[in-house]
Design a protein around this motif. Structure first.
Motif, short mmCIF file in Angstrom:
data_model
loop_
_atom_site.label_atom_id
_atom_site.label_comp_id
_atom_site.label_asym_id
_atom_site.label_seq_id
_atom_site.Cartn_x
_atom_site.Cartn_y
_atom_site.Cartn_z
N VAL A 205 15.41 -15.11 -6.66
CA VAL A 205 15.69 -13.99 -7.02
C VAL A 205 13.91 -13.33 -7.64
N GLY A 206 13.20 -12.54 -6.94
CA GLY A 206 12.51 -12.13 -7.29
C GLY A 206 12.03 -10.81 -7.68
N GLY A 207 10.59 -10.01 -7.86
CA GLY A 207 10.30 -8.51 -7.98
C GLY A 207 9.36 -8.69 -7.68
N ILE A 208 8.85 -7.13 -7.78
CA ILE A 208 7.51 -6.18 -7.52
C ILE A 208 6.11 -5.90 -8.61
N PHE A 209 5.42 -6.10 -9.28
CA PHE A 209 4.61 -5.48 -10.06
C PHE A 209 3.95 -4.85 -9.82
N GLY A 210 3.47 -3.88 -10.71
CA GLY A 210 2.55 -3.01 -10.69
C GLY A 210 3.15 -1.48 -10.01
N MET A 211 4.05 -1.51 -10.41
CA MET A 211 4.67 0.08 -9.84
C MET A 211 4.84 0.66 -10.31
N GLY A 212 3.72 0.51 -11.76
CA GLY A 212 3.60 1.86 -12.93
C GLY A 212 4.82 1.24 -13.42
N GLU A 213 5.09 0.42 -13.49
CA GLU A 213 6.17 -0.09 -15.39
C GLU A 213 5.33 -0.15 -15.83
N THR A 214 6.27 -0.97 -17.44
CA THR A 214 5.72 -0.80 -18.43
C THR A 214 5.33 -1.86 -18.53
N TYR A 215 5.06 -2.60 -19.41
CA TYR A 215 4.67 -4.02 -19.77
C TYR A 215 6.33 -4.55 -20.23
N ALA A 216 7.46 -4.20 -21.19
CA ALA A 216 8.24 -4.56 -21.50
C ALA A 216 9.23 -3.92 -20.71
N THR A 244 3.08 5.21 2.32
CA THR A 244 4.62 4.69 1.76
C THR A 244 4.17 5.78 -0.15
N ALA A 245 5.48 5.89 -0.39
CA ALA A 245 4.94 6.78 -2.08
C ALA A 245 4.64 6.28 -2.05
N LEU A 246 4.07 5.23 -2.35
CA LEU A 246 3.34 4.36 -4.40
C LEU A 246 2.10 4.63 -3.20
N GLU A 247 2.01 4.95 -2.38
CA GLU A 247 0.27 4.78 -1.99
C GLU A 247 -0.66 5.26 -3.12
N HIS A 248 -0.45 6.09 -3.80
CA HIS A 248 -1.50 6.40 -4.85
C HIS A 248 -2.06 5.45 -5.68
N LEU A 249 -0.99 5.14 -6.19
CA LEU A 249 -1.46 4.01 -7.82
C LEU A 249 -2.31 2.67 -6.59
N ASP A 250 -3.23 2.66 -8.29
CA ASP A 250 -4.19 0.77 -7.99
C ASP A 250 -3.29 0.11 -7.95
N TYR A 251 -3.76 -0.95 -7.21
CA TYR A 251 -3.69 -2.76 -7.42
C TYR A 251 -3.63 -2.84 -9.28
N LEU A 252 -2.72 -3.92 -9.05
CA LEU A 252 -2.77 -4.21 -10.48
C LEU A 252 -3.66 -4.86 -11.48
N ASP A 253 -4.85 -4.67 -12.45
CA ASP A 253 -5.48 -5.77 -12.96
C ASP A 253 -5.14 -7.02 -13.16
N TYR A 254 -6.56 -8.11 -12.86
CA TYR A 254 -6.54 -9.14 -12.30
C TYR A 254 -5.91 -10.07 -13.31
N HIS A 255 -6.35 -9.74 -14.81
CA HIS A 255 -5.34 -10.05 -16.15
C HIS A 255 -4.07 -9.82 -16.03
N GLU A 256 -3.88 -8.46 -16.00
CA GLU A 256 -1.82 -8.09 -16.20
C GLU A 256 -1.73 -9.27 -15.76
N ALA A 257 -2.29 -9.09 -13.85
CA ALA A 257 -1.55 -10.04 -12.99
C ALA A 257 -0.91 -11.28 -13.42
N LEU A 258 -2.48 -11.52 -13.88
CA LEU A 258 -1.95 -13.13 -13.98
C LEU A 258 -1.15 -13.08 -15.87
#
Ligand code: SF4
Length: 330
Positions: A205-216, A244-258
């Protein structure tokens, strides 16, 4: 630098049960220097629970596009105008050929992925059952399927055909879900995962990160997945695809991904943690740090609707780090 705080977080996770919510939220406050220190610890945790082996998983997009759901990140939803390919379910020979190709380049798990709400058509189920039987007979791959919101009965049939594992993404935290998907609920996603467990399948079971969610909210998803007692977690980072509906978002920052990878290793110390979509785009030349942050697996080859890095490069990267790509199924 808050070395003592980080040391105590690492020590807790080393115990095998994982850190608590308060510690998980503190990981969100670490600055870059502190994060690099944290990665020395998450590297040790990965090594303790997973050793030097790096699992490589492959997928075939066995049915693409024309999906009635409205998942905001997905190029296969019929609600969006994208250039994603559209085709019906591949035949058995094509699926088996893709599995053999994946095995030849070093994968140890192979996943059959289909677009759509669920696979419940009799003809399609029979194709999948035959493909699973042949892959189990003709390769040494573990077979996984990602088929949407599947019923318990249909999953039991696939299990009887030899399916090892069922993959299903919860996509995002419950509190963020209706900003991303409106055509089905978080509860529907949870039920599909429960059905897989009840059918006797291993569950990924996984997820997708960087879709406008907060760290919490990342912490919230990590703890939901911990409660589900799954054995692997694919981490995807959003690729904001045109149309897609999320086309306007930026890629998640490198350090946030790590940071996200290390959060999951700390909450789920013994789980198989795969880094999948968005790996090349976000981590780029700094991909080696994804293993120090805590991942012990990657998705190799191509993704559902986008191209991935050359598999030879992946194997070279893993070996250059003194780690070992796993070639046989577990
Ligand atoms: S993620 Fe799956 S269910 Fe959602 S739109 Fe894409 S193919 Fe359909």
């Amino acid at each position: 630098m808050r070395k003592e705080l980080i040391d105590s977080i690492i020590e807790t996770a080393m115990g095998g049960e994982g850190i608590d919510r308060e510690q998980a939220l503190l990981v969100g406050t670490l600055d870059r220097e502190e994060l690099l220190y944290l990665f020395q610890g998450t590297d040790r945790i990965r090594d303790k629970f997973k050793g030097p082996d790096v699992k490589i998983c492959s997928i075939v997009n066995a049915k693409s596009g024309k999906c009635p759901e409205d998942c905001g990140f997905c190029a296969q939803s019929s609600r969006f105008k994208t250039d994603s390919p559209e085709y019906g379910l591949l035949d058995v020979d094509k699926i088996v050929a893709a599995a053999k190709e994946a095995e030849a380049f070093g994968s140890n798990e192979f996943s059959i992925v289909t677009s759509g709400t669920a696979v419940d058509d009799r003809k399609e189920l029979d194709v999948l059952k035959e493909a699973i039987r042949r892959i189990k007979a003709e390769t040494s791959l573990e077979v996984c399927c990602s088929l949407g919101l599947m019923s318990l009965e249909n999953l039991k049939e696939l299990k009887a055909a030899g399916l090892d594992r069922f993959h299903h993404n919860l996509e995002t935290a419950a509190s963020h879900f209706d900003k991303i998907v409106t055509t089905h609920s978080y509860r529907d996603e949870m039920q599909a995962v429960r059905n897989a467990g009840e059918a006797g399948l291993k569950v990924c079971v996984g997820g997708i990160f960087g879709m406008g969610e907060t760290y919490a909210q990342r912490v919230e998803l990590a703890f939901d997945i911990r409660d589900m007692k799954t054995d692997s977690f694919p981490i995807n980072f959003l690729k904001p695809l045109p149309g897609t509906a999320l086309e306007h978002l930026d890629y998640l920052d490198y350090h946030e991904a790590l940071r996200t990878i290390s959060l999951l290793r700390l909450v789920l110390p013994a789980i198989d943690l795969f880094v999948c979509g968005g790996r090349e785009e976000i981590l780029g030349q700094g991909q080696d740090l994804l293993f120090a942050a805590g991942a012990n697996g990657i998705l190799g080859g191509n993704y559902l609707t986008t191209k991935g890095q050359d598999p030879k490069k992946d194997i070279e990267m893993i070996e250059n780090l003194g780690l070992r790509p796993v070639f046989q199924s577990a």
